[in-house]
Design a protein around this motif. Structure first.
Motif, mmCIF file in Angstrom:
data_model
loop_
_atom_site.group_PDB
_atom_site.id
_atom_site.type_symbol
_atom_site.label_atom_id
_atom_site.label_comp_id
_atom_site.label_asym_id
_atom_site.label_seq_id
_atom_site.Cartn_x
_atom_site.Cartn_y
_atom_site.Cartn_z
ATOM 1 N N ASP A 74 -14.210 -4.036 -50.894
ATOM 2 C CA ASP A 74 -12.913 -3.918 -50.219
ATOM 3 C C ASP A 74 -12.864 -4.749 -48.937
ATOM 4 N N ASN A 75 -13.698 -5.819 -48.885
ATOM 5 C CA ASN A 75 -13.652 -6.822 -47.813
ATOM 6 C C ASN A 75 -13.942 -6.240 -46.433
ATOM 7 N N VAL A 76 -14.935 -5.380 -46.346
ATOM 8 C CA VAL A 76 -15.391 -4.831 -45.076
ATOM 9 C C VAL A 76 -16.778 -5.406 -44.782
ATOM 10 N N SER A 77 -16.967 -5.917 -43.562
ATOM 11 C CA SER A 77 -18.241 -6.502 -43.175
ATOM 12 C C SER A 77 -19.159 -5.418 -42.599
ATOM 13 N N VAL A 78 -20.352 -5.291 -43.184
ATOM 14 C CA VAL A 78 -21.334 -4.317 -42.713
ATOM 15 C C VAL A 78 -22.695 -4.998 -42.596
ATOM 16 N N ARG A 79 -23.553 -4.418 -41.779
ATOM 17 C CA ARG A 79 -24.927 -4.893 -41.625
ATOM 18 C C ARG A 79 -25.863 -3.797 -42.151
ATOM 19 N N VAL A 80 -26.676 -4.184 -43.131
ATOM 20 C CA VAL A 80 -27.496 -3.202 -43.852
ATOM 21 C C VAL A 80 -28.956 -3.626 -43.789
ATOM 22 N N SER A 81 -29.835 -2.662 -43.523
ATOM 23 C CA SER A 81 -31.280 -2.883 -43.576
ATOM 24 C C SER A 81 -31.898 -1.879 -44.539
ATOM 25 N N HIS A 158 -30.275 1.666 -42.633
ATOM 26 C CA HIS A 158 -29.143 1.695 -41.711
ATOM 27 C C HIS A 158 -27.965 0.928 -42.312
ATOM 28 N N VAL A 159 -26.776 1.465 -42.080
ATOM 29 C CA VAL A 159 -25.528 0.774 -42.398
ATOM 30 C C VAL A 159 -24.723 0.735 -41.103
ATOM 31 N N ASP A 160 -24.646 -0.433 -40.481
ATOM 32 C CA ASP A 160 -23.985 -0.582 -39.183
ATOM 33 C C ASP A 160 -22.592 -1.172 -39.369
ATOM 34 N N LEU A 161 -21.608 -0.559 -38.693
ATOM 35 C CA LEU A 161 -20.222 -1.020 -38.730
ATOM 36 C C LEU A 161 -19.809 -1.490 -37.337
ATOM 37 N N ASN A 162 -18.827 -2.384 -37.282
ATOM 38 C CA ASN A 162 -18.312 -2.793 -35.974
ATOM 39 C C ASN A 162 -17.408 -1.710 -35.402
ATOM 40 N N GLU A 163 -17.076 -1.845 -34.119
ATOM 41 C CA GLU A 163 -16.318 -0.803 -33.424
ATOM 42 C C GLU A 163 -14.931 -0.600 -34.017
ATOM 43 N N ASN A 164 -14.265 -1.675 -34.421
ATOM 44 C CA ASN A 164 -12.925 -1.540 -34.996
ATOM 45 C C ASN A 164 -12.950 -0.731 -36.282
ATOM 46 N N MET A 165 -13.975 -0.963 -37.108
ATOM 47 C CA MET A 165 -14.062 -0.218 -38.358
ATOM 48 C C MET A 165 -14.406 1.246 -38.103
ATOM 49 N N ILE A 166 -15.228 1.518 -37.099
ATOM 50 C CA ILE A 166 -15.558 2.904 -36.770
ATOM 51 C C ILE A 166 -14.305 3.654 -36.329
ATOM 52 N N ARG A 167 -13.463 3.004 -35.507
ATOM 53 C CA ARG A 167 -12.214 3.648 -35.074
ATOM 54 C C ARG A 167 -11.270 3.847 -36.252
ATOM 55 N N ALA A 168 -11.220 2.883 -37.162
ATOM 56 C CA ALA A 168 -10.347 3.021 -38.340
ATOM 57 C C ALA A 168 -10.803 4.177 -39.222
ATOM 58 N N ILE A 169 -12.113 4.341 -39.382
ATOM 59 C CA ILE A 169 -12.631 5.448 -40.190
ATOM 60 C C ILE A 169 -12.325 6.779 -39.511
ATOM 61 N N ALA A 170 -12.414 6.810 -38.169
ATOM 62 C CA ALA A 170 -12.089 8.042 -37.438
ATOM 63 C C ALA A 170 -10.622 8.408 -37.627
ATOM 64 N N ARG A 171 -9.733 7.402 -37.567
ATOM 65 C CA ARG A 171 -8.308 7.677 -37.787
ATOM 66 C C ARG A 171 -8.053 8.145 -39.212
ATOM 67 N N GLN A 172 -8.752 7.559 -40.165
ATOM 68 C CA GLN A 172 -8.602 7.979 -41.559
ATOM 69 C C GLN A 172 -9.049 9.425 -41.748
ATOM 70 N N ALA A 173 -10.168 9.785 -41.117
ATOM 71 C CA ALA A 173 -10.656 11.165 -41.236
ATOM 72 C C ALA A 173 -9.686 12.150 -40.590
ATOM 73 N N GLU A 174 -9.114 11.757 -39.431
ATOM 74 C CA GLU A 174 -8.146 12.631 -38.775
ATOM 75 C C GLU A 174 -6.897 12.814 -39.628
ATOM 76 N N ALA A 175 -6.431 11.722 -40.248
ATOM 77 C CA ALA A 175 -5.267 11.815 -41.125
ATOM 78 C C ALA A 175 -5.553 12.694 -42.332
ATOM 79 N N GLU A 176 -6.765 12.616 -42.841
ATOM 80 C CA GLU A 176 -7.136 13.458 -43.987
ATOM 81 C C GLU A 176 -7.145 14.934 -43.605
ATOM 82 N N ARG A 177 -7.661 15.238 -42.409
ATOM 83 C CA ARG A 177 -7.651 16.638 -41.958
ATOM 84 C C ARG A 177 -6.223 17.138 -41.759
ATOM 85 N N THR A 178 -5.341 16.286 -41.208
ATOM 86 C CA THR A 178 -3.940 16.676 -41.035
ATOM 87 C C THR A 178 -3.273 16.929 -42.379
#
Length: 236
Positions: A74-81, A158-178
């Motif tokens: 889904d075209n998301v950039s991640v750093r994986v070790s 480890h699966v590392d995400l950038n800050e923008n993606m972390i905030r987007a995931i947080a908003r998605q989780a909040e919307a799911e709870r709502t």
């Protein structure tokens, strides 16, 4: 004096011909350049100037896979070790078929990690690590079988995400709870409405029950001193 020199040479050749291998070691022997067998553990004898032995360690090797930049499906950039556990099961093939077994396994693990994770979406990478570990392990094990190497385990560390993606995931989780809260509230309203319909039907079948309910309501209202209630009773 003439006898001492040959004796020294003979002793040197004798000692150089004797090799001792530990329990976890094997010796791949080449005679005049041709593979002639695998020996060990214990004491073995190698013919000087004719035979050559390559010592192999059969213990499990822990290989740390460097952090890889992966683009998910889904075209998301991640750093994986990750980390890979492997060992040599066929010393002869590990010597003959590959020049640098550790480096070759490391490069293969890096490309396999990027290839497998690139076929999955970010949610799958985060939630299905066990399945992904197994997929990578099976691919590596099949590829390194020709080298006499057995890949036992692969673990994504480890699966590392950038800050923008972390905030987007947080908003998605909040919307799911709502969304879940609204669904629960709507379900409660639906159940309450059904019970009110049943209560109205029960009260409608008996006029005296409706009168009692009316009096109960007046009693509840009268408990509030800030309210003034006026009602008219008509005698029949």
């Amino acid at each position: 004096m003439y006898l001492i020199v040959p004796a020294v040479i003979l002793l040197f050749l004798l000692f150089s011909a004797i090799r001792i291998l530990n329990e976890y070691e094997r010796g791949v022997v080449f005679t005049l350049g041709r593979y002639t067998g695998t020996r060990g553990p214990g004491v073995i004898v190698i013919l000087p100037l004719v035979q050559r032995m390559v010592k192999m360690d059969l213990r499990t090797v822990v290989l740390d896979v460097p952090t890889q930049d992966v683009i998910s499906r889904d075209n998301v950039s991640v750093r994986v070790s990750a980390v890979v556990y492997f060992r040599i099961v066929d010393p002869a093939r590990a010597v003959i078929q590959v020049a640098n077994r550790v480096e070759a396994t490391s490069q293969l693990a890096q490309t396999t990690l990027r290839s497998v994770l690139g076929q999955h979406e970010l949610d799958e990478i985060l939630s299905q690590r066990e399945k992904l570990n197994l997929d990578i392990q099976q691919i590596l094990d099949h590829a390194t079988d020709a080298w006499g190497i057995k890949v036992a385990t692969v673990e994504i560390k480890h699966v590392d995400l950038n800050e923008n993606m972390i905030r987007a995931i947080a908003r998605q989780a909040e919307a799911e709870r709502t969304r879940r809260a609204k669904i629960i509230h709507a379900e409660g309203e639906k159940q309450a409405a059904a019970m009110l319909v049943e209560a109205a039907q029960a009260l409608g079948t008996e006029p005296r029950a409706m009168q009692l309910r009316y009096l109960q309501t007046l009693s509840d209202i009268s408990s509030e001193r800030t309210s003034t209630v006026c009602f008219h009773c008509r005698s029949t």
